[in-house]
Design a protein around this motif. Structure first.
Motif, PDB file in Angstrom:
ATOM      1  N   LEU A  24      30.137  41.275  25.986  1.00  0.00           N
ATOM      2  CA  LEU A  24      31.331  40.920  25.221  1.00  0.00           C
ATOM      3  C   LEU A  24      32.606  41.275  25.985  1.00  0.00           C
ATOM      4  O   LEU A  24      33.576  40.510  25.959  1.00  0.00           O
ATOM      5  CB  LEU A  24      31.302  41.628  23.860  1.00  0.00           C
ATOM      6  CG  LEU A  24      30.143  41.216  22.940  1.00  0.00           C
ATOM      7  CD1 LEU A  24      30.144  42.057  21.679  1.00  0.00           C
ATOM      8  CD2 LEU A  24      30.210  39.742  22.610  1.00  0.00           C
ATOM      9  N   ALA A  25      32.605  42.400  26.682  1.00  0.00           N
ATOM     10  CA  ALA A  25      33.768  42.764  27.490  1.00  0.00           C
ATOM     11  C   ALA A  25      33.968  41.754  28.610  1.00  0.00           C
ATOM     12  O   ALA A  25      35.105  41.331  28.888  1.00  0.00           O
ATOM     13  CB  ALA A  25      33.601  44.174  28.066  1.00  0.00           C
ATOM     14  N   THR A  26      32.880  41.336  29.240  1.00  0.00           N
ATOM     15  CA  THR A  26      32.971  40.331  30.301  1.00  0.00           C
ATOM     16  C   THR A  26      33.512  39.019  29.740  1.00  0.00           C
ATOM     17  O   THR A  26      34.355  38.364  30.360  1.00  0.00           O
ATOM     18  CB  THR A  26      31.580  40.109  30.945  1.00  0.00           C
ATOM     19  OG1 THR A  26      31.090  41.370  31.408  1.00  0.00           O
ATOM     20  CG2 THR A  26      31.662  39.144  32.106  1.00  0.00           C
ATOM     21  N   LEU A  27      33.037  38.645  28.566  1.00  0.00           N
ATOM     22  CA  LEU A  27      33.524  37.432  27.905  1.00  0.00           C
ATOM     23  C   LEU A  27      35.029  37.509  27.670  1.00  0.00           C
ATOM     24  O   LEU A  27      35.758  36.533  27.918  1.00  0.00           O
ATOM     25  CB  LEU A  27      32.783  37.270  26.580  1.00  0.00           C
ATOM     26  CG  LEU A  27      33.112  36.065  25.735  1.00  0.00           C
ATOM     27  CD1 LEU A  27      31.849  35.583  25.033  1.00  0.00           C
ATOM     28  CD2 LEU A  27      34.172  36.367  24.705  1.00  0.00           C
ATOM     29  N   LEU A  28      35.508  38.672  27.224  1.00  0.00           N
ATOM     30  CA  LEU A  28      36.944  38.824  26.972  1.00  0.00           C
ATOM     31  C   LEU A  28      37.754  38.730  28.258  1.00  0.00           C
ATOM     32  O   LEU A  28      38.831  38.110  28.277  1.00  0.00           O
ATOM     33  CB  LEU A  28      37.211  40.148  26.258  1.00  0.00           C
ATOM     34  CG  LEU A  28      36.703  40.221  24.825  1.00  0.00           C
ATOM     35  CD1 LEU A  28      36.896  41.627  24.260  1.00  0.00           C
ATOM     36  CD2 LEU A  28      37.410  39.200  23.947  1.00  0.00           C
ATOM     37  N   PHE A  29      37.266  39.326  29.334  1.00  0.00           N
ATOM     38  CA  PHE A  29      37.969  39.203  30.616  1.00  0.00           C
ATOM     39  C   PHE A  29      38.012  37.749  31.063  1.00  0.00           C
ATOM     40  O   PHE A  29      39.035  37.261  31.542  1.00  0.00           O
ATOM     41  CB  PHE A  29      37.299  40.046  31.703  1.00  0.00           C
ATOM     42  CG  PHE A  29      37.608  41.510  31.621  1.00  0.00           C
ATOM     43  CD1 PHE A  29      38.912  41.971  31.752  1.00  0.00           C
ATOM     44  CD2 PHE A  29      36.602  42.427  31.409  1.00  0.00           C
ATOM     45  CE1 PHE A  29      39.200  43.318  31.684  1.00  0.00           C
ATOM     46  CE2 PHE A  29      36.878  43.784  31.343  1.00  0.00           C
ATOM     47  CZ  PHE A  29      38.179  44.236  31.469  1.00  0.00           C
ATOM     48  N   ASN A  36      40.832  34.652  37.417  1.00  0.00           N
ATOM     49  CA  ASN A  36      39.843  33.858  38.137  1.00  0.00           C
ATOM     50  C   ASN A  36      38.448  34.225  37.618  1.00  0.00           C
ATOM     51  O   ASN A  36      38.056  35.389  37.624  1.00  0.00           O
ATOM     52  CB  ASN A  36      39.951  34.147  39.640  1.00  0.00           C
ATOM     53  CG  ASN A  36      39.004  33.309  40.453  1.00  0.00           C
ATOM     54  OD1 ASN A  36      37.799  33.343  40.258  1.00  0.00           O
ATOM     55  ND2 ASN A  36      39.568  32.556  41.383  1.00  0.00           N
ATOM     56  N   LYS A  37      37.715  33.213  37.169  1.00  0.00           N
ATOM     57  CA  LYS A  37      36.396  33.448  36.563  1.00  0.00           C
ATOM     58  C   LYS A  37      35.398  34.008  37.576  1.00  0.00           C
ATOM     59  O   LYS A  37      34.523  34.805  37.230  1.00  0.00           O
ATOM     60  CB  LYS A  37      35.836  32.172  35.940  1.00  0.00           C
ATOM     61  CG  LYS A  37      36.746  31.478  34.920  1.00  0.00           C
ATOM     62  CD  LYS A  37      37.470  32.423  33.986  1.00  0.00           C
ATOM     63  CE  LYS A  37      38.402  31.654  33.065  1.00  0.00           C
ATOM     64  NZ  LYS A  37      39.670  32.263  32.859  1.00  0.00           N
TER      65      LYS A  37
END
Length: 90
Positions: A24-29, A36-37
């Protein structure tokens, strides 16, 4: 390489990480339009590799001093404590 061990570890960790706070944290970033993804992907991937490496090293070290039964009991007890704490706080 032991394919059975690889598959067991991959499936177990993959399922454990789905919906995890790390994902979820990665999704928010990644949701930030100005970020940049690929940077998010590489940063998150390296962080997970580092955590897995620490786990492997600690497991190797612990296995020198504790037998597998005790390691399983300690890990299981830890999961039970985290679950109980989570339920208590809810």
């Amino acid at each position: 390489m032991d394919v059975k061990v690889f598959a067991t570890v991959f499936i177990t960790i993959f399922l454990a990480e789905l919906g995890d706070k790390t994902q979820l944290a990665t999704l928010l970033f990644a949701a930030d339009k100005e970020v940049n993804k690929w940077t998010v992907f590489v940063g998150a991937s390296l962080a997970l590799v580092a955590c897995a490496g620490i786990g492997v090293l600690l497991g190797q070290y612990a296995s020198q001093y504790l037998n597998e039964k005790w390691l399983n009991l300690i890990a299981g007890g830890g999961f039970i404590l985290v679950g109980a704490w989570t339920l208590w706080r809810a």
